[in-house]
Every structure is written in C-alpha cells, then in structure tokens.
Write a protein that holds these residues in place. Structure first.
Motif, PDB file in Angstrom:
ATOM      1  N   VAL A 297      -3.955 -25.277   2.484  1.00 36.87           N
ATOM      2  CA  VAL A 297      -3.120 -26.180   1.694  1.00 36.87           C
ATOM      3  C   VAL A 297      -3.269 -25.838   0.215  1.00 36.87           C
ATOM      4  O   VAL A 297      -4.376 -25.820  -0.321  1.00 36.87           O
ATOM      5  N   MET A 298      -2.157 -25.547  -0.447  1.00 40.01           N
ATOM      6  CA  MET A 298      -2.178 -25.234  -1.872  1.00 40.01           C
ATOM      7  C   MET A 298      -2.424 -26.505  -2.672  1.00 40.01           C
ATOM      8  O   MET A 298      -1.743 -27.516  -2.490  1.00 40.01           O
ATOM      9  N   VAL A 299      -3.422 -26.455  -3.572  1.00 45.13           N
ATOM     10  CA  VAL A 299      -3.808 -27.627  -4.353  1.00 45.13           C
ATOM     11  C   VAL A 299      -3.895 -27.245  -5.821  1.00 45.13           C
ATOM     12  O   VAL A 299      -4.499 -26.228  -6.178  1.00 45.13           O
ATOM     13  N   GLY A 300      -3.308 -28.053  -6.663  1.00 46.30           N
ATOM     14  CA  GLY A 300      -3.390 -27.825  -8.096  1.00 46.30           C
ATOM     15  C   GLY A 300      -4.731 -28.268  -8.646  1.00 46.30           C
ATOM     16  O   GLY A 300      -5.414 -29.116  -8.063  1.00 46.30           O
ATOM     17  N   ASP A 301      -5.106 -27.682  -9.782  1.00 45.61           N
ATOM     18  CA  ASP A 301      -6.403 -27.994 -10.393  1.00 45.61           C
ATOM     19  C   ASP A 301      -6.255 -29.155 -11.369  1.00 45.61           C
ATOM     20  O   ASP A 301      -6.438 -29.026 -12.572  1.00 45.61           O
ATOM     21  N   HIS A 324     -13.052 -25.805   3.587  1.00 45.44           N
ATOM     22  CA  HIS A 324     -13.489 -24.710   2.720  1.00 45.44           C
ATOM     23  C   HIS A 324     -12.528 -24.631   1.540  1.00 45.44           C
ATOM     24  O   HIS A 324     -11.308 -24.638   1.722  1.00 45.44           O
ATOM     25  N   LEU A 325     -13.077 -24.592   0.324  1.00 47.59           N
ATOM     26  CA  LEU A 325     -12.250 -24.555  -0.879  1.00 47.59           C
ATOM     27  C   LEU A 325     -12.312 -23.173  -1.502  1.00 47.59           C
ATOM     28  O   LEU A 325     -13.387 -22.636  -1.754  1.00 47.59           O
ATOM     29  N   GLU A 326     -11.126 -22.580  -1.729  1.00 48.60           N
ATOM     30  CA  GLU A 326     -11.039 -21.271  -2.366  1.00 48.60           C
ATOM     31  C   GLU A 326     -10.303 -21.412  -3.688  1.00 48.60           C
ATOM     32  O   GLU A 326      -9.240 -22.044  -3.753  1.00 48.60           O
ATOM     33  N   HIS A 327     -10.866 -20.840  -4.747  1.00 42.20           N
ATOM     34  CA  HIS A 327     -10.238 -20.872  -6.063  1.00 42.20           C
ATOM     35  C   HIS A 327      -9.402 -19.607  -6.267  1.00 42.20           C
ATOM     36  O   HIS A 327      -9.809 -18.520  -5.879  1.00 42.20           O
ATOM     37  N   SER A 328      -8.254 -19.756  -6.875  1.00 38.03           N
ATOM     38  CA  SER A 328      -7.393 -18.608  -7.156  1.00 38.03           C
ATOM     39  C   SER A 328      -7.792 -17.988  -8.485  1.00 38.03           C
ATOM     40  O   SER A 328      -7.916 -18.693  -9.497  1.00 38.03           O
ATOM     41  N   THR A 329      -8.023 -16.677  -8.481  1.00 39.57           N
ATOM     42  CA  THR A 329      -8.425 -15.978  -9.697  1.00 39.57           C
ATOM     43  C   THR A 329      -7.297 -16.004 -10.724  1.00 39.57           C
ATOM     44  O   THR A 329      -6.189 -15.578 -10.450  1.00 39.57           O
ATOM     45  N   GLY A 330      -7.620 -16.528 -11.914  1.00 42.26           N
ATOM     46  CA  GLY A 330      -6.656 -16.514 -13.011  1.00 42.26           C
ATOM     47  C   GLY A 330      -5.530 -17.526 -12.886  1.00 42.26           C
ATOM     48  O   GLY A 330      -4.578 -17.482 -13.671  1.00 42.26           O
ATOM     49  N   ARG A 331      -5.594 -18.438 -11.908  1.00 39.45           N
ATOM     50  CA  ARG A 331      -4.537 -19.436 -11.743  1.00 39.45           C
ATOM     51  C   ARG A 331      -5.158 -20.818 -11.619  1.00 39.45           C
ATOM     52  O   ARG A 331      -6.288 -20.974 -11.147  1.00 39.45           O
ATOM     53  N   LEU A 332      -4.415 -21.840 -12.046  1.00 35.27           N
ATOM     54  CA  LEU A 332      -4.900 -23.219 -11.974  1.00 35.27           C
ATOM     55  C   LEU A 332      -4.534 -23.840 -10.635  1.00 35.27           C
ATOM     56  O   LEU A 332      -4.054 -24.962 -10.546  1.00 35.27           O
ATOM     57  N   THR A 333      -4.761 -23.079  -9.580  1.00 35.99           N
ATOM     58  CA  THR A 333      -4.518 -23.574  -8.229  1.00 35.99           C
ATOM     59  C   THR A 333      -5.651 -23.091  -7.332  1.00 35.99           C
ATOM     60  O   THR A 333      -6.433 -22.216  -7.694  1.00 35.99           O
ATOM     61  N   GLY A 334      -5.701 -23.677  -6.163  1.00 35.32           N
ATOM     62  CA  GLY A 334      -6.670 -23.257  -5.174  1.00 35.32           C
ATOM     63  C   GLY A 334      -6.114 -23.504  -3.791  1.00 35.32           C
ATOM     64  O   GLY A 334      -5.011 -24.042  -3.628  1.00 35.32           O
ATOM     65  N   VAL A 335      -6.864 -23.090  -2.782  1.00 39.44           N
ATOM     66  CA  VAL A 335      -6.467 -23.308  -1.404  1.00 39.44           C
ATOM     67  C   VAL A 335      -7.587 -24.076  -0.702  1.00 39.44           C
ATOM     68  O   VAL A 335      -8.744 -23.651  -0.719  1.00 39.44           O
ATOM     69  N   VAL A 336      -7.235 -25.204  -0.128  1.00 40.03           N
ATOM     70  CA  VAL A 336      -8.173 -25.975   0.679  1.00 40.03           C
ATOM     71  C   VAL A 336      -7.885 -25.630   2.141  1.00 40.03           C
ATOM     72  O   VAL A 336      -6.789 -25.886   2.632  1.00 40.03           O
ATOM     73  N   ARG A 337      -8.848 -25.036   2.798  1.00 43.50           N
ATOM     74  CA  ARG A 337      -8.668 -24.654   4.193  1.00 43.50           C
ATOM     75  C   ARG A 337      -9.255 -25.735   5.097  1.00 43.50           C
ATOM     76  O   ARG A 337     -10.455 -25.990   5.078  1.00 43.50           O
ATOM     77  N   ALA A 351       2.461 -33.886   9.028  1.00 43.20           N
ATOM     78  CA  ALA A 351       2.141 -35.005   8.142  1.00 43.20           C
ATOM     79  C   ALA A 351       1.992 -34.547   6.703  1.00 43.20           C
ATOM     80  O   ALA A 351       2.489 -35.205   5.771  1.00 43.20           O
ATOM     81  N   LEU A 352       1.351 -33.402   6.488  1.00 41.07           N
ATOM     82  CA  LEU A 352       1.158 -32.912   5.126  1.00 41.07           C
ATOM     83  C   LEU A 352       2.464 -32.397   4.532  1.00 41.07           C
ATOM     84  O   LEU A 352       2.739 -32.584   3.337  1.00 41.07           O
ATOM     85  N   HIS A 353       3.285 -31.739   5.373  1.00 44.22           N
ATOM     86  CA  HIS A 353       4.597 -31.298   4.886  1.00 44.22           C
ATOM     87  C   HIS A 353       5.420 -32.492   4.409  1.00 44.22           C
ATOM     88  O   HIS A 353       6.091 -32.423   3.373  1.00 44.22           O
ATOM     89  N   SER A 354       5.368 -33.576   5.134  1.00 42.07           N
ATOM     90  CA  SER A 354       6.162 -34.751   4.780  1.00 42.07           C
ATOM     91  C   SER A 354       5.713 -35.374   3.460  1.00 42.07           C
ATOM     92  O   SER A 354       6.485 -36.091   2.814  1.00 42.07           O
ATOM     93  N   GLN A 355       4.465 -35.109   3.072  1.00 44.44           N
ATOM     94  CA  GLN A 355       3.952 -35.620   1.803  1.00 44.44           C
ATOM     95  C   GLN A 355       4.101 -34.617   0.662  1.00 44.44           C
ATOM     96  O   GLN A 355       3.613 -34.851  -0.445  1.00 44.44           O
ATOM     97  N   GLY A 356       4.782 -33.492   0.939  1.00 41.25           N
ATOM     98  CA  GLY A 356       5.084 -32.532  -0.096  1.00 41.25           C
ATOM     99  C   GLY A 356       4.054 -31.444  -0.323  1.00 41.25           C
ATOM    100  O   GLY A 356       4.146 -30.691  -1.297  1.00 41.25           O
ATOM    101  N   TRP A 357       3.093 -31.311   0.577  1.00 44.52           N
ATOM    102  CA  TRP A 357       2.071 -30.282   0.404  1.00 44.52           C
ATOM    103  C   TRP A 357       2.604 -28.935   0.865  1.00 44.52           C
ATOM    104  O   TRP A 357       3.308 -28.843   1.867  1.00 44.52           O
ATOM    105  N   ARG A 358       2.253 -27.875   0.142  1.00 48.55           N
ATOM    106  CA  ARG A 358       2.593 -26.504   0.519  1.00 48.55           C
ATOM    107  C   ARG A 358       1.485 -25.955   1.387  1.00 48.55           C
ATOM    108  O   ARG A 358       0.327 -25.946   1.012  1.00 48.55           O
ATOM    109  N   ILE A 359       1.853 -25.471   2.578  1.00 50.61           N
ATOM    110  CA  ILE A 359       0.870 -24.990   3.541  1.00 50.61           C
ATOM    111  C   ILE A 359       1.091 -23.511   3.800  1.00 50.61           C
ATOM    112  O   ILE A 359       2.216 -23.074   4.045  1.00 50.61           O
TER     113      ILE A 359
END
Length: 360
Positions: A297-301, A324-337, A351-359
C-alpha cells in the motif's frame, strides 16, 4: 518470587528489572558503573539500595567472560538463594563456574533470545521478552527449586522457556545468531567502501540483511570470543558454500553453453535450498509459517497516514498477520506491506481501494 538482585544494568538487565518491578517484585540493582544503575533506577527498574537479606533470585546480566567470577563473588556474599545469568553463550561460562568452585546446585544458566541494536539502560523495555524464547541450561546438579525459580522468572517476563544442554545451545545460537552477525558485518563492510551513488540505491533487502550489523561492536566481540570455535566452524562451511557459488557464477558468465547451463543449475539449486531453509524459520506464535499474500500500500510521509491505513484495514474485518514498512529513496512516500491470509486478501484489497488507497 518477591525479591531479586539484577547485576548489570545494560539493555537486558534493566529490561529484566523493569519486567519484574512491573509485577510487584522488589528489585535491587548493581552495576560496576554506578551511573548506569542510577539511570535504571530512575526508569523504575528498582532501587540501588543493597538488600538487607538474601533475595529470592540473582540475575547476572554481565558479559559471558564475567559470569563465573561474578557468580563466585555473589555466592560468597550470600546475596540470593538462587542464581541465573542471561549471557548469550553458555558452555564457557559453565566451565568457569565449575573451575571457580561455585555452588552449581543453586545456579542455572539462561539466555533470553531478545535484544536490540541499541545498548544501555535507556533502551530497556519491560515487554522486551514478551513471547521470546528463553533458553535455560541446567548444570547436572541444578536443584529443582532453582529450576522452578528460573521458570518463574521466565514466566514473569513473558518468555517461553526451552531447556537445552549448554554446548547444544552454543551450536544453535552460533548458527542462528552469531555467524549471521558476522555475515551481516561483512556485507555492511562492503557498503562502507562503496561510492555514494551506489549506497543511495540501497533498498529494503540490504537494509534487512545488514540491520544486525548496527549492534555494539564491544558487546559482540565479547559474545564472539566466548563462542569463537563454533562460529569459525560455521563460517568455514559457509565459506565452502560461497566458493561453490562463485564458481557457479563464473560458469554462468562463460562463453561455453554447457558451462553456462551447469552454472545456472548450481545457482538455481542454491536459491531453492535457501528458500527452503528460510521457510523453516518459525512464524507467528512459534508455529510453522503459513503462506500469506502481501499487499503493498502506497503511503505518503505525512502525519496520520499510518493511523488512517490501519483504521481502514480494521474496518475490513481482515486480520493483519505481518507488517513491513519500506521507505522510498529520495521520495516522500513509502510502501506498507500487509501480509494476510490468502483467502482474505481480496476483501482487504477491495476495502482499501474503496478508501482511495493505491495498492501495488
């Protein structure tokens, strides 16, 4: 157990003291560094005042090389009725205990399989041992009451006791802890010499692999020196395997098709054996790991993003097995697995798509 002395107020000793104090045990703190004991006391781990009578249990949270001498001194002073330690190596301290003539009937070795990269009392937590394996290594004449007191310590701290022979313990931790630490340090050493652009490409894989290399070198020199022979044997076998891997990779780079095929087969076998070994590591609650589906799931910082994600996931009614949380190098986003049961994954994804999350 109503009273205890903890000798050594580093991460493990202070965590033991915090866990015991939280459950009503009167804990007395000792340390060669009075400042460390004072810090532990200020955190609520116990008191630096000496006990007026023998306590129920003394926990020796000192390096492996000091267990024997500290135990001898403690028993000579009669500070406790029973004694244990939390050193990460057991055979060598056991030998020291016997050579120094300690009362082995009132002593049992111990090793909680918990810790962290940061040392010292300020890193301690009362819940550090919750759910962790706690190895106990009785001597041939350890008394029943001493064993029961150690079992009560483990239960009070929230651990799961496992009784093993000292030598068996050292071989096991050499394989699953000590040798991996050296390997992680070797990989991290290559990063120390790499250029900035190369290191900037480091992702979650190399972070996971080298995480334990961030441990205190002084502490790890003590640990490795007490189990050096076992670790050397394991690394020697690993070196042989590494040599085979190098030869296979060289073959894959050859111009001869037959050599390339042979190299590919060797590397394929290595990777499959590695995956098989990885699957043997116990999963949640110590059981054989199940196969899960992982949603990225793409998550903003920004503040509140993780809380919103977890709240939306909770409303789906799907149990999250691992995160598991992964930080994106050089970007203000991360991926929550989010790892979930394969059958429940579609419901969570919808359920997450319906709430606007990018998967992913």
């Amino acid at each position: 157990m109503r009273s205890a002395v903890v000798v050594g107020t580093g991460l493990i000793g202070t965590s033991v003291a915090l866990a015991l104090s939280a459950r009503g045990v009167t804990v007395h703190l000792r340390d060669a560094d009075p400042e460390a004991a004072g810090i532990a006391a200020s955190l609520g781990a116990g008191t630096v005042e000496a006990p007026t009578a023998a306590v129920d249990l003394a926990v020796l949270a000192v390096p492996p090389a000091l267990v024997g001498s500290v135990l001898a001194d403690a028993q000579a002073a009669g500070i406790a009725r029973h004694y244990t330690d939390v050193a990460s190596v057991k055979a060598e301290p056991r030998e020291d205990v016997v050579v120094l003539g300690c009362d082995t009937a009132r002593y049992i070795g111990g090793h909680p399989m918990a810790g962290g990269e940061v040392s010292g009392p300020t890193a301690a937590r009362a819940d550090l041992f919750e759910g962790c394996t706690w190895v106990l290594t009785p001597t041939p004449d350890t008394g029943t009451e001493t064993l029961n007191t150690a079992l009560e310590l483990v239960a009070t701290c929230g651990g799961t006791p496992v009784v093993m022979a000292a030598a068996e313990h050292d071989r096991a931790v050499g394989l699953v802890s000590h040798a991996p630490h050296v390997v992680a340090a070797l990989v991290a050493k290559r990063l120390a010499k790499a250029g900035e652009r190369a290191v900037s490409l480091a992702g979650p894989g190399v972070r996971d692999l080298t995480r334990i290399a961030g441990g205190d070198p002084d502490l790890w020199v003590d640990i490795l020196s007490a189990n050096a022979g076992v670790v050397a044997d394991i690394l020697e076998e690993l070196g042989s395997d590494l040599g085979d891997a190098v030869a296979a990779l060289r073959a894959m780079a050859a111009t001869d098709e037959a050599k390339r095929d042979a190299g590919r087969q060797c590397v394929d076998a290595l990777l499959r054996q590695g995956r098989s070994g990885r699957r043997r590591i116990a999963g949640k609650h110590g059981i054989r790991p199940a196969r899960y589906r992982t949603l990225g799931v793409m998550v903003g910082d920004q503040p509140g993003q993780l809380a919103r994600l977890f709240a939306d996931a909770d409303r789906s009614g799907v149990n999250i097995e691992d995160i598991h949380l992964e930080h994106s190098t050089g970007r203000l986003t991360g991926v929550v697995r989010l790892s979930v049961d394969q059958r429940a994954a579609p419901a969570l994804e919808d359920a997450l798509h319906s709430q606007g999350w990018r998967i992913q």
